[in-house]
Write an enzyme that holds these catalytic residues in place. Sequence first.
Site, PDB file in Angstrom:
ATOM      1  CB  ALA A  12      -0.941  -0.010   1.199  1.00 29.99           C
ATOM      2  CE  LYS A  76      -6.669 -14.154 -10.343  1.00 25.73           C
ATOM      3  NZ  LYS A  76      -6.822 -13.480  -9.028  1.00 25.73           N
ATOM      4  CB  ILE A 345      -3.448  -5.397  -4.933  1.00 27.45           C
ATOM      5  CG1 ILE A 345      -2.395  -6.027  -3.997  1.00 27.45           C
ATOM      6  CG2 ILE A 345      -2.787  -4.453  -5.929  1.00 27.45           C
ATOM      7  CD1 ILE A 345      -1.336  -6.841  -4.691  1.00 27.45           C
TER       8      ILE A 345
END
Length: 505
Positions: A12, A76, A345
Site C-alpha cells: 500500500a 492470471k 490490491i
Amino acid sequence: MRRIVIVGGGTAGWMAAAALAKLVGRMPGLTIELIESDEIGTVGVGEATIPHITLFNTMLGIDEAAFVRETNATYKLGIEFVDWRRIGHRYVHPFGVYGLDMLGVEFHHFWLKARALGDTTPLDAYSIGVAAGLRGRFAHPRPDQPNSPLAKLGYAFQFDAGLYAAFLRRLAEGLGVRRTEGRIVAVRRDGESGHVAAVQLESGAAIEGDLFVDCSGFRGLLIEGAMGATFHDWTHWLPCDRAVAVPCALGGDRVPLTRATARAAGWQWRIPLQHRIGNGYVYASEHLSDDEAAATLLANLDAPPLAEPRPLRFRAGHRDRAWIGNVVALGLAGGFLEPLESTSIHLIQSGIARLMALFPSRGFDAREIDRFNRDTAQEYADIRDFLILHYKATERDDTAFWRRCRDLEPPEGLREKLAMFRGNGRIFREHQELFPEASWLAVMNGQGIEPAGYHPIADLLSDAETLDRLKHIAQVIDETAAAMPLQDDYLRQIGCALPPLRQAS
C-alpha cells in the site's frame, strides 16, 4: 500542498508513493516522504490481482516484461473455485466476456435458450479465459483482431508482494520520494483544526506534513488511533476472521489461474508464482482451531513448505470514514475484505485513484472528503455482496460453517440481484461497481443458481440458428485456446528463468 507524508511501506505505502510521485510530484515545492520501520513486518500475502492492475502499472510507465521478471510474476486469467457449490464440483470465474452478444442482448440469454432446447454445453466453453487457463496457456489480448476471442481477453498477475513493493520503492525513489526509517511513537495534532501536524519517531525526530496517507495496516495508526475512525464490522455476513499462510516449493501445475478450494470452515488459496506457490487457509475461528487450520493447510500443499505457517487475524469490514481531516487511509488501514476475489490490491489502487480525482488543497473541502468517503464505502459494500454470493449460494451442508453460510440472510442489494437472475437471467451493474455482469454470471451460474427464463429477444433467432451459432462460438474459442503458447513458454520468451515443477511421486 507542500508536504505529503505516507505512514507505512509494504504494498500500500509504495503503491501510494509511486503514484503520487508520478501524478503530482512535479507540483512546485512538493515533497513526498514515506516512513517505515524494518522492525514492523507487513502482511505481504496479497499476491493475486485483477485486471485493473495493468492500468496502474501502465500509468506508472512500467515495462511489463521487466515487472514480470523482477516480481517472479505469472499471468492470471481468472479464479478456479473447487468444492464451493458441492464437494467434487469446480468452475472458473474468468476475466473478460462470454461468447458474443447478439441482437443487442447479452450472450448468456442465448445460452440459456440453448439449455432449454436440451444443449448441455457448459458456460465455461464460451470463455477464452477458461479454455486457455485450464490448458496452462497464455497470450496477450489482440484488440487489433476484433473478430478473435483474444480481442476481449482479460488478464492480471500473480506476484511476490514483497518483490512488488521493492520494485515500486525503486521506482518511487527514482521519482524523488524520500524514505525515512523509523518507528512512530507519537502523533501531534493541531489544536485548532484537529489535523495531524506531525508524527514523532522513536529517534526523537518530528516529521511534519500537510497531507498524511495512512498505510499502517490493520492498526490504522492515524485514521483510527489519532483521528478516531470507527469500524463497520461485517463478520455476521463474512464470518471468516483468521488465516494461516505458508509458501511451498513448486509442484502440481502452473496454470494461469488462482485456485480457491473450499474447506470445512473456510477456503484455501493457491497462487503459483515462478519460484514458489503461495498458499493460505482463510477460516472462521468459531468453527476451527488455529492448530487444525495449520494442519489442514500443510496437509494440502503441492510440495514441501518453505517456511513456518504464519497466522493472521482480521475482521471483514471498513472504517466508517477513510478520510478524516488531512488523513487518508489506504489498504488495510481503511478496511479488509478476504482475498477470495483478489481485491486487496485493487482496493489500494482505487483508493489512490479516488484521492487523485479529489486531490486537495490545504483548505480540505469537506464536500470532497464526504464524496471520497461515500464512494469508498459503496465500493466496499459492492465487493462484500459479491463475496457473500460465493458462500450463500451453496448446496453444501456437511459442516456447521457451510450450513451457517447457506442459511444467512443476504444484504438487500445481493437479495435483489439473486431475485433478478433467478427470474429471467437479468444482471445489472450498479453504480459502476467493480465486478461486471460477466463476473456475476460466472459465480451465480457456477454456484448453481438457475434462471427460470431468459430475455425474450433471444427467441428472435430460430432454434436451429441459435444452436449453430453457439456451436461455432465454442469451436472457435477451443481452437484459439489450443493454439496459444503455454504460459511457461511465454514467460521464457520474455526472459524469465523458470525452475522446474516438482513432480508428484
